[in-house]
Design an enzyme around this catalytic site. Structure first.
Site, PDB file in Angstrom:
ATOM      1  N   HIS A 150       0.855  -1.194   0.000  1.00  0.00           N
ATOM      2  CA  HIS A 150       0.000   0.000   0.000  1.00  0.00           C
ATOM      3  C   HIS A 150       0.883   1.233   0.000  1.00  0.00           C
ATOM      4  CE1 HIS A 150      -3.105   2.848   1.203  1.00  0.00           C
ATOM      5  NE2 HIS A 150      -3.950   1.959   0.742  1.00  0.00           N
ATOM      6  N   ASP A 190      -7.956  -5.357   0.260  1.00  0.00           N
ATOM      7  CA  ASP A 190      -8.502  -6.195  -0.798  1.00  0.00           C
ATOM      8  C   ASP A 190      -8.025  -7.631  -0.757  1.00  0.00           C
ATOM      9  OD1 ASP A 190     -10.234  -4.470  -1.962  1.00  0.00           O
ATOM     10  OD2 ASP A 190      -8.675  -3.473  -3.121  1.00  0.00           O
TER      11      ASP A 190
HETATM   12  N1  ACO Z   1       4.111  -7.640  -4.975  1.00  0.00           N
HETATM   13  C1  ACO Z   1       5.454  -7.612  -5.172  1.00  0.00           C
HETATM   14  N2  ACO Z   1       6.225  -6.523  -4.982  1.00  0.00           N
HETATM   15  C2  ACO Z   1       5.610  -5.392  -4.590  1.00  0.00           C
HETATM   16  C3  ACO Z   1       4.216  -5.334  -4.380  1.00  0.00           C
HETATM   17  C4  ACO Z   1       3.460  -6.512  -4.584  1.00  0.00           C
HETATM   18  N3  ACO Z   1       2.135  -6.525  -4.394  1.00  0.00           N
HETATM   19  N4  ACO Z   1       3.878  -4.088  -4.014  1.00  0.00           N
HETATM   20  C5  ACO Z   1       4.999  -3.373  -3.989  1.00  0.00           C
HETATM   21  N5  ACO Z   1       6.058  -4.158  -4.334  1.00  0.00           N
HETATM   22  C6  ACO Z   1       7.482  -3.754  -4.360  1.00  0.00           C
HETATM   23  C7  ACO Z   1       7.792  -2.897  -5.585  1.00  0.00           C
HETATM   24  O1  ACO Z   1       8.183  -3.693  -6.674  1.00  0.00           O
HETATM   25  C8  ACO Z   1       8.885  -2.029  -5.047  1.00  0.00           C
HETATM   26  O2  ACO Z   1      10.078  -2.770  -5.005  1.00  0.00           O
HETATM   27  P1  ACO Z   1      11.519  -2.048  -5.239  1.00  0.00           P
HETATM   28  O3  ACO Z   1      11.664  -1.062  -4.133  1.00  0.00           O
HETATM   29  O4  ACO Z   1      12.499  -3.173  -5.196  1.00  0.00           O
HETATM   30  O5  ACO Z   1      11.429  -1.389  -6.612  1.00  0.00           O
HETATM   31  C9  ACO Z   1       8.476  -1.749  -3.601  1.00  0.00           C
HETATM   32  O6  ACO Z   1       7.691  -2.899  -3.231  1.00  0.00           O
HETATM   33  C10 ACO Z   1       7.638  -0.479  -3.428  1.00  0.00           C
HETATM   34  O7  ACO Z   1       6.490  -0.582  -4.248  1.00  0.00           O
HETATM   35  P2  ACO Z   1       5.908   0.585  -5.146  1.00  0.00           P
HETATM   36  O8  ACO Z   1       5.204   0.006  -6.335  1.00  0.00           O
HETATM   37  O9  ACO Z   1       6.954   1.605  -5.397  1.00  0.00           O
HETATM   38  O10 ACO Z   1       4.834   1.174  -4.154  1.00  0.00           O
HETATM   39  P3  ACO Z   1       3.649   2.119  -4.521  1.00  0.00           P
HETATM   40  O11 ACO Z   1       3.312   2.850  -3.281  1.00  0.00           O
HETATM   41  O12 ACO Z   1       3.917   2.907  -5.747  1.00  0.00           O
HETATM   42  O13 ACO Z   1       2.473   1.075  -4.884  1.00  0.00           O
HETATM   43  C11 ACO Z   1       0.647  -0.405  -4.692  1.00  0.00           C
HETATM   44  C12 ACO Z   1       1.488   0.667  -3.994  1.00  0.00           C
HETATM   45  C13 ACO Z   1       0.157   0.105  -6.062  1.00  0.00           C
HETATM   46  C14 ACO Z   1      -0.599  -0.680  -3.851  1.00  0.00           C
HETATM   47  C15 ACO Z   1       1.495  -1.683  -4.867  1.00  0.00           C
HETATM   48  O14 ACO Z   1       1.881  -2.159  -3.605  1.00  0.00           O
HETATM   49  C16 ACO Z   1       0.752  -2.776  -5.648  1.00  0.00           C
HETATM   50  O15 ACO Z   1       0.754  -2.765  -6.888  1.00  0.00           O
HETATM   51  N6  ACO Z   1       0.095  -3.740  -4.921  1.00  0.00           N
HETATM   52  C17 ACO Z   1      -0.682  -4.754  -5.583  1.00  0.00           C
HETATM   53  C18 ACO Z   1      -2.025  -4.188  -6.025  1.00  0.00           C
HETATM   54  C19 ACO Z   1      -2.971  -3.935  -4.886  1.00  0.00           C
HETATM   55  O16 ACO Z   1      -3.149  -4.763  -4.005  1.00  0.00           O
HETATM   56  N7  ACO Z   1      -3.641  -2.755  -4.923  1.00  0.00           N
HETATM   57  C20 ACO Z   1      -4.632  -2.367  -3.939  1.00  0.00           C
HETATM   58  C21 ACO Z   1      -4.157  -1.205  -3.132  1.00  0.00           C
HETATM   59  S1  ACO Z   1      -5.275  -0.850  -1.841  1.00  0.00           S
HETATM   60  C22 ACO Z   1      -6.555  -0.105  -2.579  1.00  0.00           C
HETATM   61  O17 ACO Z   1      -6.470   0.590  -3.561  1.00  0.00           O
HETATM   62  C23 ACO Z   1      -7.861  -0.313  -1.970  1.00  0.00           C
END
Ligand code: ACO
Length: 433
Positions: free
Chosen positions: A308, A366
């Site tokens: 998140h 979620d």
């Molecule tokens: N699986 C694997 N790796 C992940 C995940 C994941 N679900 N989420 C984040 N990471 C990793 C990224 O690859 C990144 O790694 P790095 O530092 O080595 O490059 C690090 O964790 C930080 O992640 P970001 O994508 O930069 O974080 P951001 O805040 O931009 O994204 C998000 C947050 C979009 C929710 C992301 O965690 C994601 O895509 N999760 C899966 C989708 C999801 O569950 N969305 C629902 C969110 S809650 C809602 O809207 C109700």
């Protein structure tokens, strides 16, 4: 230099500029850099708004480090166990919990606005039978402005309230109608004698030839999920609603924009994606393979329902849903739900895996919500629609707050331009390529 200010020094010119820190009731302060471009001729760059507060708001507070979520100051854990969804809707919209009389009035007004103009059915009929219900919801909510334009003066507080109430009342009717359209059943009229969540279940599952009595467990579970999804401060869809509304666009168009933004798999589309993922993984034995894929930067696979932008601790909503999952599945005689068992196992593996621990990736709201929706008989392509029904309350609350703010200005971010510098138009004979 004032203690509650920040000084920015331009190393090129040697000039320094002092900017005040703005402090809310709780949470970190924010530097007010409104005058930065005027003073120093520079913009700030913050893609994804990682460190930018876009507005003042008194609706919802999140402490992502501690895993705290407050609606108008009330901890989500208290509201989730004690309140009804419409009570929470009133709280988010008006700032305080209603007394009994006010809640009665509010419930009455909402239930009297649940019907749709009959001509809206023509819009629904125009969608292909297999249209995604989010596409239907987005289109039909946008079309509401063509039907309810008696109260579209966005500068009139009474008009804003009427439109907000219409949206809260009609979005569930449209959502259920989208489902009925998908499955080829007649659209069910709302029943004003039922509570909000029970009425939604009735519109989903009753047919003209067979009534449906929503079970108390199903109603309770839906009430809880709707409360947990009702608002979440300046997330992507709420910010979309605010940005659309900042131009003076009508509320139905703004909420349709919010629905479109919510649909993405990185936001509200994640609940549907989680179930797809669990189904794809299939068995706990495959978990290590998928964990490796989630960690592989060359693989687009992510562990859906994990991570998140704000929570760097357990999402408090996920904690509540996880507990309720056990209870609901037991009561619905679905105690051995294989998806839930797999989700629990994946969580256990992820929370002891260095990759997830170092990045502070925890289950979000979620990860478990889809499992409950599925147990309630709600099809997967409706999961994000369910989120939209609940979040409509948050969207209209933010829209009303913004429109009621005399300092509201059109939202207009700037950019760092990387295109060609000025060049002259050439005739075809002189163009290369
Ligand atoms: N699986 C694997 N790796 C992940 C995940 C994941 N679900 N989420 C984040 N990471 C990793 C990224 O690859 C990144 O790694 P790095 O530092 O080595 O490059 C690090 O964790 C930080 O992640 P970001 O994508 O930069 O974080 P951001 O805040 O931009 O994204 C998000 C947050 C979009 C929710 C992301 O965690 C994601 O895509 N999760 C899966 C989708 C999801 O569950 N969305 C629902 C969110 S809650 C809602 O809207 C109700």
């Amino acid at each position: 230099m004032a203690k509650d200010s920040v000084t920015i020094t331009h190393n090129g010119t040697g000039k320094s500029f002092e900017y005040a820190l703005k402090q809310g009731t709780i949470g970190p302060p924010a530097v007010d850099i409104t005058a930065l471009y005027r003073d120093a001729g520079i913009f700030t760059y913050d893609p994804g708004f990682m460190a930018t507060a876009s507005c003042h708001s008194a609706i919802t507070y999140i402490d992502g480090e501690q895993g705290i979520l407050l609606y108008r100051g009330y901890p989500i854990e208290q509201l989730a166990t004690k309140a009804s969804f419409l009570e929470v809707a009133y709280l988010l919209m008006h700032g305080d919990l209603p007394n009994e009389v006010r809640l009665d009035e509010f419930e009455h007004v909402i239930s009297r606005h649940t019907m749709l103009n009959e001509n809206l059915k023509n819009f629904l009929a125009g969608f292909h039978y297999d249209a995604h219900p989010m596409a239907i919801l987005c289109g039909v909510v946008g079309s509401l402005s063509a039907f309810y334009h008696d109260s579209l003066d966005v500068h009139d507080a009474d008009h804003r309230l009427i439109s907000a109430r219409r949206l809260i009342a009609k979005v569930p009717t449209i959502a259920a109608a989208a489902y009925k359209h998908n499955v080829g059943e007649p659209i069910m009229y709302p029943r004003n004698d039922l509570r909000y969540c029970a009425n939604f279940l009735h519109m989903m599952f009753a047919t003209p030839c067979e009534d449906y009595e929503p079970s108390l467990i199903a109603e309770k579970a839906l009430n809880l999920l709707f409360i947990l999804h009702a608002d979440h401060e300046q997330n992507a869809s709420t910010s979309t609603v605010r940005l659309a509304g900042s131009s003076g666009a009508n509320p139905f168009a703004c909420i349709a924009a919010g629905i479109a933004s919510l649909w993405g798999p990185a936001h509200g589309g994640a609940n549907e994606a989680v179930l797809d993922m669990l189904e794809e993984i299939g068995d706990v034995g495959n978990a290590p393979k998928y964990m490796d894929k989630a960690k592989d930067k060359d693989d687009p696979f992510r562990l859906m329902g994990f991570g998140h932008r704000v929570y760097k601790n357990y999402d408090p909503r996920a904690k509540i849903i996880r507990e309720v999952c056990h209870q609901v599945l037991n009561e619905l005689a679905d105690a051995n739900n294989p998806m839930f068992d797999l989700a629990l196992k994946l969580e256990e593996i992820a929370l002891s895996d260095d990759y997830f621990v170092e990045r502070r990736l925890y289950p979000n709201v979620d990860f478990y919500s889809g499992i409950i929706y599925q147990a309630l008989g709600i099809p997967r392509n409706m999961f994000t629609v369910m989120f939209a029904v609940a979040r409509t309350v948050g969207w209209v609350s933010h829209w009303m707050e913004m429109m009621g703010d005399p300092n509201n200005r059109i939202g207009r971010p700037r950019q760092i331009y990387h295109g060609p510098p000025t060049r002259d138009y050439l005739p075809f004979s002189q163009r290369s390529g």
